[in-house]
Motif scaffolding. Structure first.
Motif, PDB file in Angstrom:
ATOM      1  N   UNK A 286      -6.018  -5.423  -3.881  1.00 28.49           N
ATOM      2  CA  UNK A 286      -5.616  -7.257  -3.577  1.00 28.49           C
ATOM      3  C   UNK A 286      -4.115  -7.247  -3.242  1.00 28.49           C
ATOM      4  N   UNK A 287      -3.735  -7.278  -4.442  1.00 31.31           N
ATOM      5  CA  UNK A 287      -2.462  -7.599  -4.188  1.00 31.31           C
ATOM      6  C   UNK A 287      -1.501  -6.594  -4.762  1.00 31.31           C
ATOM      7  N   UNK A 288      -1.883  -4.986  -4.991  1.00 32.99           N
ATOM      8  CA  UNK A 288      -0.621  -3.899  -4.831  1.00 32.99           C
ATOM      9  C   UNK A 288      -0.965  -4.165  -2.744  1.00 32.99           C
ATOM     10  N   UNK A 289      -2.027  -4.328  -2.149  1.00 37.23           N
ATOM     11  CA  UNK A 289      -2.092  -4.174  -0.258  1.00 37.23           C
ATOM     12  C   UNK A 289      -1.957  -2.215  -0.243  1.00 37.23           C
ATOM     13  N   UNK A 290      -2.120  -1.713  -0.718  1.00 39.61           N
ATOM     14  CA  UNK A 290      -2.575  -0.350   0.090  1.00 39.61           C
ATOM     15  C   UNK A 290      -1.677   0.079  -1.069  1.00 39.61           C
ATOM     16  N   UNK A 291      -0.521  -0.068  -1.932  1.00 40.85           N
ATOM     17  CA  UNK A 291       0.601   0.488  -2.994  1.00 40.85           C
ATOM     18  C   UNK A 291      -0.421   1.605  -3.697  1.00 40.85           C
ATOM     19  N   UNK A 292      -1.637   1.945  -4.060  1.00 45.27           N
ATOM     20  CA  UNK A 292      -2.270   2.525  -4.971  1.00 45.27           C
ATOM     21  C   UNK A 292      -2.380   4.239  -4.356  1.00 45.27           C
ATOM     22  N   UNK A 293      -3.298   3.563  -3.230  1.00 45.92           N
ATOM     23  CA  UNK A 293      -3.474   4.626  -2.207  1.00 45.92           C
ATOM     24  C   UNK A 293      -2.641   4.834  -2.111  1.00 45.92           C
ATOM     25  N   UNK A 294      -1.104   5.108  -1.352  1.00 44.80           N
ATOM     26  CA  UNK A 294      -0.036   5.416  -0.757  1.00 44.80           C
ATOM     27  C   UNK A 294      -0.197   6.091  -2.193  1.00 44.80           C
ATOM     28  N   UNK A 307     -11.965   8.940  -1.215  1.00 41.59           N
ATOM     29  CA  UNK A 307     -12.147   8.586  -0.404  1.00 41.59           C
ATOM     30  C   UNK A 307     -11.552   7.555   0.986  1.00 41.59           C
ATOM     31  N   UNK A 308     -10.822   6.971   0.261  1.00 38.41           N
ATOM     32  CA  UNK A 308     -10.081   5.879   1.286  1.00 38.41           C
ATOM     33  C   UNK A 308      -9.974   4.467   0.245  1.00 38.41           C
ATOM     34  N   UNK A 309      -9.461   3.207   0.756  1.00 38.01           N
ATOM     35  CA  UNK A 309      -9.065   2.286   0.254  1.00 38.01           C
ATOM     36  C   UNK A 309      -9.315   1.542   0.771  1.00 38.01           C
ATOM     37  N   UNK A 345     -19.109   0.992  -0.102  1.00 39.54           N
ATOM     38  CA  UNK A 345     -18.435   0.963   0.884  1.00 39.54           C
ATOM     39  C   UNK A 345     -17.982   2.178   1.545  1.00 39.54           C
ATOM     40  N   UNK A 346     -17.391   3.065   0.927  1.00 35.26           N
ATOM     41  CA  UNK A 346     -16.421   4.065   1.328  1.00 35.26           C
ATOM     42  C   UNK A 346     -17.313   5.261   0.564  1.00 35.26           C
ATOM     43  N   UNK A 347     -18.714   5.184  -0.259  1.00 34.98           N
ATOM     44  CA  UNK A 347     -19.080   5.894  -0.502  1.00 34.98           C
ATOM     45  C   UNK A 347     -18.692   7.589  -1.901  1.00 34.98           C
ATOM     46  N   UNK A 348     -18.072   6.266  -2.602  1.00 32.25           N
ATOM     47  CA  UNK A 348     -17.591   7.362  -3.602  1.00 32.25           C
ATOM     48  C   UNK A 348     -18.546   7.007  -4.864  1.00 32.25           C
ATOM     49  N   UNK A 349     -17.877   7.985  -5.302  1.00 29.44           N
ATOM     50  CA  UNK A 349     -18.667   8.010  -7.015  1.00 29.44           C
ATOM     51  C   UNK A 349     -18.631   7.252  -7.680  1.00 29.44           C
ATOM     52  N   UNK A 350     -16.772   6.487  -7.873  1.00 30.98           N
ATOM     53  CA  UNK A 350     -16.906   5.778  -8.645  1.00 30.98           C
ATOM     54  C   UNK A 350     -15.431   5.035  -8.109  1.00 30.98           C
ATOM     55  N   UNK A 351     -15.957   3.302  -8.696  1.00 26.84           N
ATOM     56  CA  UNK A 351     -14.982   2.499  -7.618  1.00 26.84           C
ATOM     57  C   UNK A 351     -13.442   1.863  -8.300  1.00 26.84           C
ATOM     58  N   UNK A 352     -12.088   1.742  -7.303  1.00 28.16           N
ATOM     59  CA  UNK A 352     -11.253   1.317  -8.288  1.00 28.16           C
ATOM     60  C   UNK A 352     -10.741  -0.255  -8.014  1.00 28.16           C
ATOM     61  N   UNK A 353     -10.585  -1.343  -8.025  1.00 27.11           N
ATOM     62  CA  UNK A 353      -9.798  -2.599  -8.179  1.00 27.11           C
ATOM     63  C   UNK A 353      -9.153  -3.273  -8.267  1.00 27.11           C
ATOM     64  N   UNK A 354      -8.324  -3.801  -7.817  1.00 25.84           N
ATOM     65  CA  UNK A 354      -7.038  -4.556  -8.976  1.00 25.84           C
ATOM     66  C   UNK A 354      -6.687  -6.164  -7.247  1.00 25.84           C
ATOM     67  N   UNK A 355      -7.005  -6.979  -8.591  1.00 27.14           N
ATOM     68  CA  UNK A 355      -7.187  -8.397  -7.883  1.00 27.14           C
ATOM     69  C   UNK A 355      -6.029  -8.963  -9.076  1.00 27.14           C
ATOM     70  N   UNK A 356      -5.014  -9.973  -8.374  1.00 24.13           N
ATOM     71  CA  UNK A 356      -4.472 -10.362  -9.493  1.00 24.13           C
ATOM     72  C   UNK A 356      -3.233 -11.585  -8.276  1.00 24.13           C
ATOM     73  N   UNK A 402       0.424   1.826 -11.443  1.00 27.51           N
ATOM     74  CA  UNK A 402       0.418   2.875 -11.969  1.00 27.51           C
ATOM     75  C   UNK A 402      -0.714   2.531 -13.709  1.00 27.51           C
ATOM     76  N   UNK A 403      -0.401   1.591 -14.293  1.00 28.28           N
ATOM     77  CA  UNK A 403      -1.210   0.659 -15.174  1.00 28.28           C
ATOM     78  C   UNK A 403      -2.764   0.570 -14.499  1.00 28.28           C
ATOM     79  N   UNK A 404      -3.057  -0.003 -13.334  1.00 33.48           N
ATOM     80  CA  UNK A 404      -4.825   0.217 -13.012  1.00 33.48           C
ATOM     81  C   UNK A 404      -4.946   1.664 -12.923  1.00 33.48           C
ATOM     82  N   UNK A 405      -3.816   2.821 -12.490  1.00 36.07           N
ATOM     83  CA  UNK A 405      -4.338   4.485 -12.754  1.00 36.07           C
ATOM     84  C   UNK A 405      -4.153   5.044 -13.986  1.00 36.07           C
ATOM     85  N   UNK A 406      -3.812   3.964 -14.976  1.00 35.79           N
ATOM     86  CA  UNK A 406      -3.588   4.810 -16.425  1.00 35.79           C
ATOM     87  C   UNK A 406      -5.384   4.201 -17.097  1.00 35.79           C
TER      88      UNK A 406
END
Length: 421
Positions: A286-294, A307-309, A345-356, A402-406
């Motif tokens: 949400x808050x990062x608008x695709x920056x993590x995926x990039x 799998x995607x974002x 939704x993405x058929x992934x093993x791990x889900x990571x999310x950001x909102x802020x 970077x904080x979320x990935x960490x």
């Protein structure tokens, strides 16, 4: 041996061009085993260039000068060096023939002004130009030396490695130094520079007493703090052994704060952790608008574990696509629900999310810089963490990535270590 770096160019002083050559040369001189205690930047003025050269030579054994070797009227590095040498500039027909050949190969007319680039201080040795038109120079000044290199980074780097490094090594050997210097960088995140210094203090004290290896810190903004270890030894094998020993000691002190070595990025560290366990990742941003995926897709082979974002910026999108329940969407509960929804939704093993809230204004009673990171693991466990990040809107978003990935990296590592215990 002490060698200074002198960058020539009024555009550098005006901030129109960043002096990236200075940083690169500083690193390369250290790797060769040369001490570099000063760097200078001077404009296109012969008197001031001469003063800078004489000052540098008075303090050390040599100078690497960058820039001012072009064909225009303000390219006066050659003239300044000749003045310091007490030598005349002489036309070099071989250099001129090389320049003529370059222009002919490109099918371009050769301006008469390029003859300036064929003027060489008497007694200097020419470094052949292979990528452009400005040759480099190795200029003796008594027992000292001035190396003149073009300001174009790729031309400078090729010349430095091909001609300057061998010359420096010969001079070092003449002084009795026959060893090597090697460095290793430990990259950290999630720890302040002061806290890091406190943890590493015992090692710094021990190494200060021994004199080798040495430790230095480098803060790099949104990429964390780097801990550089530098070792001198008689051979590569001995230097690498010293680095291995010190790296192990620092990892014991810093623990999970170390996410990689040298050029390793946080996204590469996450990729390695996912790869070790054979897991794939799905994102909800949400808050990062695709920056993590990039950042993740910049890692080679990302399709094997990513799998995607889903960029669910609007509240109704979070509800419809991710199943976020009614209530505040900038919250730990919403972040966990987003992570679960992304995993499903993405058929992934791990889900990571950001909102802020990136700012400049607050939202949902949360101040700017508030970010929640949610995580959904393969065994069904979910968790979330709250971040309070400083800076303007762009900085908050970049730090969120970077904080979320960490957060993901640490949890995966803990889960892996715990399962193998």
């Amino acid at each position: 041996m002490r060698v200074e770096v002198l960058a020539v160019g009024t555009e550098l002083l005006l901030g129109q061009i960043a002096n990236t050559n200075g940083a690169w040369l500083g690193e390369q001189l250290a790797l060769v085993g040369v001490d570099s205690h000063f760097q200078q930047v001077v404009g296109d003025n012969q008197g001031r260039i001469v003063l800078a050269l004489r000052t540098a030579l008075a303090r050390g054994d040599g100078v690497v000068v960058t820039g001012g070797l072009g064909p225009t009227h303000d390219d006066i590095t050659r003239e300044a060096i000749a003045e310091v040498m007490g030598a005349e500039l002489r036309f070099d027909p071989e250099v001129w023939a090389r320049i003529e050949a370059i222009f002919a190969a490109r099918g371009r007319a050769l301006p008469e002004s390029n003859r300036r680039q064929a003027m060489v201080p008497e007694g200097a040795r020419v470094i052949e130009q292979r990528l452009g038109t400005a040759p480099g120079l190795i200029c003796p000044v008594g027992l000292k030396v001035v190396y003149a290199l073009p300001g174009v980074p790729y031309e400078l780097q090729e010349m430095f490695e091909r001609a300057v490094v061998p010359d420096l090594r010969e001079r070092l050997a003449a002084e009795g130094f026959h060893g090597v210097i090697r460095s290793r960088v430990l990259r950290t995140w999630g720890i302040s520079e002061s806290a890091l210094a406190e943890r590493v203090a015992p090692r710094i004290e021990a190494l200060d007493a021994a004199g080798n290896p040495t430790i230095a810190f480098q803060a790099s903004g949104i990429e964390g703090i780097k801990v550089r270890v530098t070792a001198k030894a008689a051979s590569d094998a001995e230097a690498l052994a010293l680095l291995d020993q010190e790296e192990a000691a620092l990892r014991d002190l810093l623990g999970d704060a170390v996410f990689g070595l040298d050029g390793c990025t946080m996204e590469q560290a996450v990729a390695e952790e996912l790869g070790r366990r054979g897991l794939c990742l799905g994102l909800a941003e949400s808050v990062t608008g695709g920056l993590v995926a990039s950042r993740l897709v910049a890692v080679p082979g990302a399709s094997q574990w990513f799998r995607g974002s889903l960029v669910t910026y609007a509240t109704e999108t979070k509800v419809r696509l991710l199943g976020v329940p009614p209530g505040p969407v900038v919250s730990a509960e919403a972040a966990e629900a987003m992570a679960v929804g992304a995993r499903r939704a993405l058929g992934a093993d791990v889900g990571l999310a950001l909102t802020g809230v990136a700012g400049p204004e607050g939202a949902e009673d949360q101040p700017p810089g508030t970010v929640f990171v949610g995580l959904a693991l393969p065994d069904g466990q979910t968790s979330a963490t709250r971040l309070r990040l400083p800076g303007d809107r762009d900085r908050v978003r970049q730090l969120s990535v970077i904080s979320a990935l960490d957060y993901l990296r640490r949890r995966l590592r803990q889960d892996r270590v715990g399962s193998s215990a």
